[in-house]
Every structure is written in C-alpha cells, then in structure tokens.
Design an enzyme around this catalytic site. Structure first.
Site, PDB file in Angstrom:
ATOM      1  N   TYR A  57      44.765  41.313  29.137  1.00 16.47           N
ATOM      2  CA  TYR A  57      43.992  41.356  30.383  1.00 16.47           C
ATOM      3  C   TYR A  57      42.691  40.579  30.218  1.00 16.47           C
ATOM      4  O   TYR A  57      41.710  41.083  29.683  1.00 16.47           O
ATOM      5  CB  TYR A  57      43.677  42.793  30.788  1.00 16.47           C
ATOM      6  CG  TYR A  57      44.871  43.690  31.026  1.00 16.47           C
ATOM      7  CD1 TYR A  57      46.129  43.165  31.319  1.00 16.47           C
ATOM      8  CD2 TYR A  57      44.735  45.076  30.964  1.00 16.47           C
ATOM      9  CE1 TYR A  57      47.215  43.997  31.528  1.00 16.47           C
ATOM     10  CE2 TYR A  57      45.817  45.917  31.188  1.00 16.47           C
ATOM     11  CZ  TYR A  57      47.050  45.373  31.454  1.00 16.47           C
ATOM     12  OH  TYR A  57      48.132  46.204  31.670  1.00 16.47           O
ATOM     13  N   LYS A 229      45.048  48.029  53.446  1.00 15.11           N
ATOM     14  CA  LYS A 229      44.074  46.978  53.769  1.00 15.11           C
ATOM     15  C   LYS A 229      44.695  45.590  53.824  1.00 15.11           C
ATOM     16  O   LYS A 229      44.052  44.634  54.269  1.00 15.11           O
ATOM     17  CB  LYS A 229      42.937  46.994  52.739  1.00 15.11           C
ATOM     18  CG  LYS A 229      42.133  48.290  52.755  1.00 15.11           C
ATOM     19  CD  LYS A 229      41.119  48.329  51.625  1.00 15.11           C
ATOM     20  CE  LYS A 229      40.372  49.665  51.609  1.00 15.11           C
ATOM     21  NZ  LYS A 229      39.445  49.768  50.445  1.00 15.11           N
TER      22      LYS A 229
END
Length: 330
Positions: A57, A229
């Site tokens: 990551y 959203k």
C-alpha cells in the site's frame, strides 16, 4: 466499541478495524499524509484500536503513516495487522500485474512468499511501523511458486522469535487454509465481502465457523460504492483503480443506487448514514469477525467508528437481506 477474539487466540481486535489501503494512496489517486494520520488517531479515540495495513500500500507509505499515527500510544493498546508476499522491488515469484507508484512511476508487482523474502519483509515492516512486533502477520495473496508449507514455516520462525504474535492469511480458499494449518494454527483469513459481494458464504464461511477461524471482511463498503455517494456518471481521479473495477460499471452503480434507496429509510430511522448501516450489517453476518473500513480523513473515520452504535433487530436484518438477494450484478 466491541472487541472480538481472533479464532481461538488471545488476540482481541476491534470489530471495526481501520483499513489503511487508501491511506497509502496507491491505486486510490494519491494520499494526503496528514489527513490519513488524523483519521487513524480519530478512530483510535473512538475505540478502533486495530489497524490493517500492508507494505504494498503505497510501497511502504501506508505502514509509515500507521507508524507515525501510533507514536505516543502505548504499544499494547493497539493491534497492528500487516501483510507480506507482494513485492514491487523484486522479480521473484509469480508476476501479478503492472502498476504505478504514487509518483506515477511504473512498477511490476509480484506475489512471492519464499522464506528469505518473508524474513526481509518482516524486518522492513517493523522498521516502517516503528515497532518490534506485529500482532497479526498475513500472507497477502497466494503464491503459486512457493509451497504453502515453506511460507508458513517462515512465519512460524517469526512467531518463535517474538516478532509476530499470530499468523493469518488473506485471499486463501479452504484447501489453501488446510495446507497452511498443517504447519501452524491460523487465527484468520482476510477476504473480500460486502452486501453485493458475498461469494465467500458458499464454502469459506462455513469452514471458518466449523474450525473456529475468524474472517476479516475487506471492502465491506465495496470500495466506497455502498456509501451511496457514487452515482451513475461518476468520474474517478487519475490513478484510481475503481474506474476499471466491475462493481463500478455504470449498470452496477445504478443497481446499487436502487438498493441503497430502499435501505435509506431504515438508516434515517436510526439517525445513521447508509455507510454506518452497511458496516453494522457486515459485522452481524455469521462468521464475520471484523469489518475493515478505510478513511481518508478524521471526519470519515469518526463516522465509520460510530457505526458500532447502530443496533439492528432480526427483522431489520431480514429486511436488509431481502433487498439485495434478488439483485444480479454484471
């Protein structure tokens, strides 16, 4: 917050765990480091004591952010969950895919879990995290070039050395878990699971329940889709992997939007957001021990942590289940 033991171990983690993939920026269109640190700290203040990260990551960035965020917190008050077995700085193992780092430079990602590689990765992770032990060490993806037994023997050595408390796996199927368990006892398996992505319920969940292994559900918000959203026509930032992810096809976004509209009155009745309803539903599912939820800033982190306050009755869970059981995604 609720705390749950992983498998049959003495390691307790928060039912809502901070997922630090997006914090590292990689494949999420970059990172805002200070915002990510504030998100982790805000989560901790509300009882989210467990943080899941990985070297890949941000090619170390996420682990560095986690290390900075937990400075000043007593080490025994947080649980660090990290991974190994995805290398961008080596060409050993099984080629995974081409990608870019946070600066836009091309990288090749390999799945590799040979013994010496694991030992090196562990030392690198400990340094970036600023700690001398990892609570849960998980293979990130299966590596078909290395025998599972060799991989698990390396982790067993790390446990014996006190650098790792418990062993876990990620993205393993039942047969792979069985092979790993021939060497050491696994605490958990981290796998994708959400309202609209429930494939693990066929075989993996029954196996883990029967053998008392925990399941850490990653992407329970389906990478942001289940927040409500993201609407049809959404445009993603450059470098955001979701643009090519199947659940973000236009038709699937529309189907999800319809599903969430059906759930919104229930969320409203509990003065909860859709995200909070989804998180609570996730940790109520049989076999699911933890929901890994990411946040890019403190506001998102606080909302995620407060999902623990949402209470769902059996009838309400049945109502939620009924909404998506007939939906078929492309």
């Amino acid at each position: 917050m609720e705390y749950r033991k992983l498998g049959e171990t003495d390691l307790a983690v928060s039912a809502i765990t901070f997922g630090a993939w997006a914090a590292g920026g990689w494949m999420w269109g970059g990172t805002e480091r200070q915002g990510a640190i504030e998100a982790i700290r805000a989560s901790y203040d509300l009882g989210v004591t467990s943080i899941d990260t990985a070297p890949i990551y941000g090619q170390g960035t996420s682990e560095e952010i986690v290390g900075e965020a937990i400075k000043g917190i007593s080490r025994d008050k947080v649980q660090i969950l990290t991974k190994y077995g995805m290398r961008w700085d080596s060409t050993q193992g099984d080629f995974g895919f081409k990608s870019q780092d946070n600066d836009g430079n091309p990288i090749d990602v390999y799945k590799y879990a040979g013994k010496e590689s694991i030992m090196k990765e562990c030392e690198d992770s400990l340094r970036r995290l600023g700690t001398d032990y990892i609570d849960l060490y998980q293979i990130h993806w299966p590596d078909k070039t290395t025998p599972i037994e060799e991989t698990m023997e390396a982790v067993l050595r790390l446990i014996e050395q006190g650098k790792v408390r418990q062993a876990g796996v990620s993205n393993y199927n039942v047969e792979q878990m069985k092979r790993a368990e021939s060497v050491l006892s696994l605490a958990s398996n981290q796998v994708p699971f959400s309202m609209i992505n429930r494939g693990i319920e066929d075989e993996l969940v029954p196996y883990c329940i029967a053998h008392k292994k925990s399941i850490l559900a990653y992407s329970p918000m389906e990478r942001g889709l289940l927040t409500g959203k993201i609407k049809p026509g959404h445009q993603f930032a450059p470098g955001d992997h979701r643009a090519g992810y199947r659940f973000f096809k236009e038709a699937n976004i529309a189907k999800t939007d319809t599903l969430l509209n059906a759930l919104k009155p229930l969320a409203d009745s509990k003065q909860a957001t859709l995200s909070q309803l989804v998180i609570r539903w996730t940790i109520e599912r049989p076999g699911i021990t933890v929901a890994l939820v990411g946040a890019r800033n403190a506001e998102q982190a606080i909302q995620n942590a407060k999902a623990i306050d949402v209470k769902l009755s059996a009838d309400e869970i049945a109502f939620i289940n009924a909404q998506f059981e007939s939906v078929v995604f492309e």
